[in-house]
Design an enzyme around this catalytic site. Structure first.
Site, PDB file in Angstrom:
ATOM      1  N   HIS A  34     -18.452   6.927  -5.886  1.00  9.34           N
ATOM      2  CA  HIS A  34     -19.498   7.249  -4.904  1.00  9.34           C
ATOM      3  C   HIS A  34     -18.922   7.664  -3.559  1.00  9.34           C
ATOM      4  O   HIS A  34     -19.655   8.180  -2.714  1.00  9.34           O
ATOM      5  CB  HIS A  34     -20.425   6.036  -4.721  1.00  9.34           C
ATOM      6  CG  HIS A  34     -21.277   5.778  -5.923  1.00  9.34           C
ATOM      7  ND1 HIS A  34     -22.573   6.232  -6.026  1.00  9.34           N
ATOM      8  CD2 HIS A  34     -21.007   5.169  -7.097  1.00  9.34           C
ATOM      9  CE1 HIS A  34     -23.073   5.883  -7.207  1.00  9.34           C
ATOM     10  NE2 HIS A  34     -22.137   5.233  -7.880  1.00  9.34           N
ATOM     11  N   ASP A  75     -17.985  10.969   4.358  1.00  3.12           N
ATOM     12  CA  ASP A  75     -19.009  10.307   3.531  1.00  3.12           C
ATOM     13  C   ASP A  75     -19.008  10.964   2.164  1.00  3.12           C
ATOM     14  O   ASP A  75     -18.988  12.203   2.080  1.00  3.12           O
ATOM     15  CB  ASP A  75     -20.392  10.500   4.192  1.00  3.12           C
ATOM     16  CG  ASP A  75     -21.319   9.313   3.975  1.00  3.12           C
ATOM     17  OD1 ASP A  75     -21.118   8.583   2.998  1.00  3.12           O
ATOM     18  OD2 ASP A  75     -22.236   9.124   4.797  1.00  3.12           O
TER      19      ASP A  75
HETATM   20  P1  ADQ Z   1     -23.817   4.341   1.598  1.00  4.12           P
HETATM   21  O1  ADQ Z   1     -22.555   4.403   2.382  1.00  4.12           O
HETATM   22  O2  ADQ Z   1     -24.546   3.067   1.654  1.00  4.12           O
HETATM   23  O3  ADQ Z   1     -23.582   4.740   0.062  1.00  4.12           O
HETATM   24  P2  ADQ Z   1     -26.021   6.413   2.029  1.00  4.12           P
HETATM   25  O4  ADQ Z   1     -25.929   7.345   0.902  1.00  4.12           O
HETATM   26  O5  ADQ Z   1     -26.280   7.111   3.310  1.00  4.12           O
HETATM   27  O6  ADQ Z   1     -24.710   5.562   2.236  1.00  4.12           O
HETATM   28  O7  ADQ Z   1     -27.206   5.336   1.882  1.00  4.12           O
HETATM   29  C1  ADQ Z   1     -27.578   4.768   0.679  1.00  4.12           C
HETATM   30  C2  ADQ Z   1     -29.011   4.167   0.782  1.00  4.12           C
HETATM   31  O8  ADQ Z   1     -29.077   3.094   1.717  1.00  4.12           O
HETATM   32  C3  ADQ Z   1     -30.060   5.190   1.201  1.00  4.12           C
HETATM   33  O9  ADQ Z   1     -31.088   5.181   0.238  1.00  4.12           O
HETATM   34  C4  ADQ Z   1     -30.556   4.701   2.538  1.00  4.12           C
HETATM   35  O10 ADQ Z   1     -31.957   4.872   2.739  1.00  4.12           O
HETATM   36  C5  ADQ Z   1     -30.233   3.229   2.533  1.00  4.12           C
HETATM   37  N1  ADQ Z   1     -29.958   2.845   3.919  1.00  4.12           N
HETATM   38  C6  ADQ Z   1     -28.943   3.290   4.678  1.00  4.12           C
HETATM   39  N2  ADQ Z   1     -29.047   2.768   5.921  1.00  4.12           N
HETATM   40  C7  ADQ Z   1     -30.146   2.003   5.926  1.00  4.12           C
HETATM   41  C8  ADQ Z   1     -30.807   1.225   6.918  1.00  4.12           C
HETATM   42  N3  ADQ Z   1     -30.339   1.181   8.153  1.00  4.12           N
HETATM   43  N4  ADQ Z   1     -31.936   0.544   6.564  1.00  4.12           N
HETATM   44  C9  ADQ Z   1     -32.411   0.632   5.323  1.00  4.12           C
HETATM   45  N5  ADQ Z   1     -31.849   1.367   4.348  1.00  4.12           N
HETATM   46  C10 ADQ Z   1     -30.734   2.040   4.648  1.00  4.12           C
HETATM   47  C11 ADQ Z   1     -22.494   5.154  -0.770  1.00  4.12           C
HETATM   48  C12 ADQ Z   1     -21.635   6.306  -0.235  1.00  4.12           C
HETATM   49  C13 ADQ Z   1     -22.527   7.510   0.087  1.00  4.12           C
HETATM   50  C14 ADQ Z   1     -23.321   7.914  -1.165  1.00  4.12           C
HETATM   51  C15 ADQ Z   1     -24.023   6.708  -1.762  1.00  4.12           C
HETATM   52  C16 ADQ Z   1     -24.658   7.032  -3.115  1.00  4.12           C
HETATM   53  O11 ADQ Z   1     -20.911   5.894   0.928  1.00  4.12           O
HETATM   54  O12 ADQ Z   1     -21.731   8.617   0.517  1.00  4.12           O
HETATM   55  O13 ADQ Z   1     -24.309   8.878  -0.799  1.00  4.12           O
HETATM   56  O14 ADQ Z   1     -23.118   5.637  -1.985  1.00  4.12           O
HETATM   57  O15 ADQ Z   1     -23.719   7.562  -3.997  1.00  4.12           O
END
Ligand code: ADQ
Length: 468
Positions: A158, A366
């Site tokens: 991921h 990211d």
């Molecule tokens: P993350 O680093 O967690 O994931 P991201 O893809 O932006 O990053 O977010 C994942 C989920 O968490 C989203 O559905 C988002 O809505 C939720 N989320 C993020 N911040 C939040 C907040 N402040 N409050 C509530 N919900 C929140 C990792 C990788 C990413 C990749 C994902 C999926 O780092 O690059 O996109 O996995 O593969």
């Protein structure tokens, strides 16, 4: 159709269909995949125990069976807080300055992967497809093979795959990468990470690449490809039409009192570029005194990984920075930064996204970034907002009509905010439509179908030759 066994560090118990749950996007997506393939989801419960027993807690809810184990304190410290989040996470996000190399982390990581393999093997049937997720479990495939598993096993990363020049700073990097060759299929978020992986395997391990992208290393053949993850479009749209989303949208609009809202939503993580984002916004305020009072920034960032010290530091830094920006620019009736350290459910987030005229999503690195895609999906088609997106997020390769910025440059971020504020409605609609098509068509359902279809098609393993 084969049964699917998903293995990830953590397991989130599915809460059923519908949009208002408090789960992350990935948990929803994997829950849906498991329902479709009558699957099993195995991982750590998130709980600690005095002594590892290998006891499996089985639960069945909403068509999905989950199987979880508890880990010992030492396991959590060395595997999760150690190798996964102090070594691999920073290194894979190009932060070798923050990566900690400690042999106890290596051995803890290896031990927990062995414990996962030992516990899950009896739960796997001969025809099951096995899908392992993320950097916590890189050696798991090799450990499953060592226990005689002949199934097709796939791995999806991921997060980014770092360039070889950075990866070689990891002690025993070859051992780690070689363990990946036990998988039949390895998926990455984007071509960039895929190519970095292939380059490493060709240069460091003497691998060969077929015209169709298959890698050969010694007697191993591994399929490698990019499968950009998307959001659960239907589920997110449903969430964004829910009463909770409307309430959240109205609440933010009313409190904004005609001011424009710039939104950021992230886990509180150094990879998300929050300090650089605040600095870019500060530069905008310095350069555009006439716009003060017209807008504010809402940053939602719940803390994560609080047991890792770099995460404490970034929290302190952001508290200081937001305080300094407000101290320098606030008026009695205007505060330029609203900084909120709590998480929200998806429906409320959808409402906040819709109320915001600009999203400022500027990770330094990211794998993908699903928040950018959620922001696009939540917009009003007649009056959509503008997405400012880091060119170093995997999502930038698909969302080409965002305003792409270098997140390290405060000037670029400041200029992009100005451009977004001044963008005519027709241009906003044109850019949004093209991004919306990609978010809708390349959603999480496509992602998992593409990956599972490729895994089903991956060569069935020949039996290992008997030991000499
Ligand atoms: P993350 O680093 O967690 O994931 P991201 O893809 O932006 O990053 O977010 C994942 C989920 O968490 C989203 O559905 C988002 O809505 C939720 N989320 C993020 N911040 C939040 C907040 N402040 N409050 C509530 N919900 C929140 C990792 C990788 C990413 C990749 C994902 C999926 O780092 O690059 O996109 O996995 O593969």
């Amino acid at each position: 159709m084969s049964r699917l066994v998903v293995i990830s560090n953590r397991v989130s118990a599915p809460t059923g269909e519908g949009g208002a749950g408090a789960q992350g996007g990935l948990a929803v997506a994997l829950g849906a995949a498991l329902r479709e393939y009558r699957g099993l989801w195995f991982g750590w419960s998130g709980h600690r125990t005095d002594e590892f027993t290998g006891h499996i807690e089985l639960q069945r809810a909403h068509g999905v069976t989950t199987a979880t184990i508890d880990l010992e304190d030492q396991d959590v410290d060395e595997y999760y807080n150690g190798y996964a989040n102090r070594t691999l996470w920073p290194l894979f996000h190009y932060r070798i300055d923050l990566a900690e190399y400690d042999r106890s982390f290596d051995s803890g990581y290896q031990r927990v992967n062995e414990r996962f393999a030992e516990t899950v093997t009896p739960l796997i049937d001969q025809d099951d497809l096995v899908w392992v997720h993320d950097y916590h479990l890189i050696p798991l495939g090799a450990e499953l093979r060592a226990r005689g598993l002949k199934n097709r096993i796939g791995f999806f990363l991921h997060i980014p795959w770092p360039p070889g020049r950075l990866l070689v700073s990891l002690p025993d990097h070859q051992k780690l990468v070689r363990s990946l060759l036990a998988y039949d299929l390895i998926g990455f978020q984007t071509r960039e990470w895929l190519e970095a992986f292939r380059d490493y395997v060709v240069r460091e391990l003497g691998g060969n690449l077929d015209a169709d992208g298959t890698l050969h290393v010694g007697d191993r053949t591994v399929h490698v490809a990019a499968y950009p993850i998307g959001i659960d479009y239907d589920d997110f749209m449903e969430a964004s039409r829910s009463p909770l989303a409307h309430q959240a949208c109205n609440r933010l609009r009313e409190s904004a009192a005609d001011r424009k809202v710039i939104i950021g939503v992230d886990r509180l993580d150094y990879s998300k570029g929050l300090q650089e984002r605040f600095t870019g916004y500060q530069r905008f305020l310095e350069n555009n005194p006439d716009r003060h009072g017209e807008l504010f920034m809402l940053q939602i960032a719940p803390p994560t990984r609080e047991e890792v010290s770099t995460y404490e530091e970034i929290r302190d830094n952001l508290d200081g920075l937001s305080g300094r920006i407000n101290g320098a620019f606030a008026e009695i009736d205007w505060v330029p930064v609203r900084y909120v350290n709590q998480g929200y459910d998806r429906a409320s987030l959808a409402g906040f996204y819709r109320a915001a005229q600009i999203a400022l999503i500027t990770p330094l690195r990211d794998g993908m970034n699903l928040v950018a895609k959620e922001y696009v999906a939540a917009q009003d088609p007649d009056d959509p907002g503008v997405l400012i997106l880091s060119r170093f997020a995997g999502a930038a390769l698909q969302l080409k009509d965002a305003l792409l910025v270098n997140p390290y440059s405060a000037d670029e971020v400041s200029d992009a905010i100005k451009t977004a504020l001044e963008m005519p409605r027709e241009e906003r609609i044109r850019r949004w439509r093209s991004m919306m098509e990609s978010v809708r068509d390349e959603d999480v359902v496509k992602w998992r179908h593409d990956f599972v279809a490729a895994l089903e098609g991956a060569r069935i393993r020949e039996p290992e030759p008997p030991p000499e």
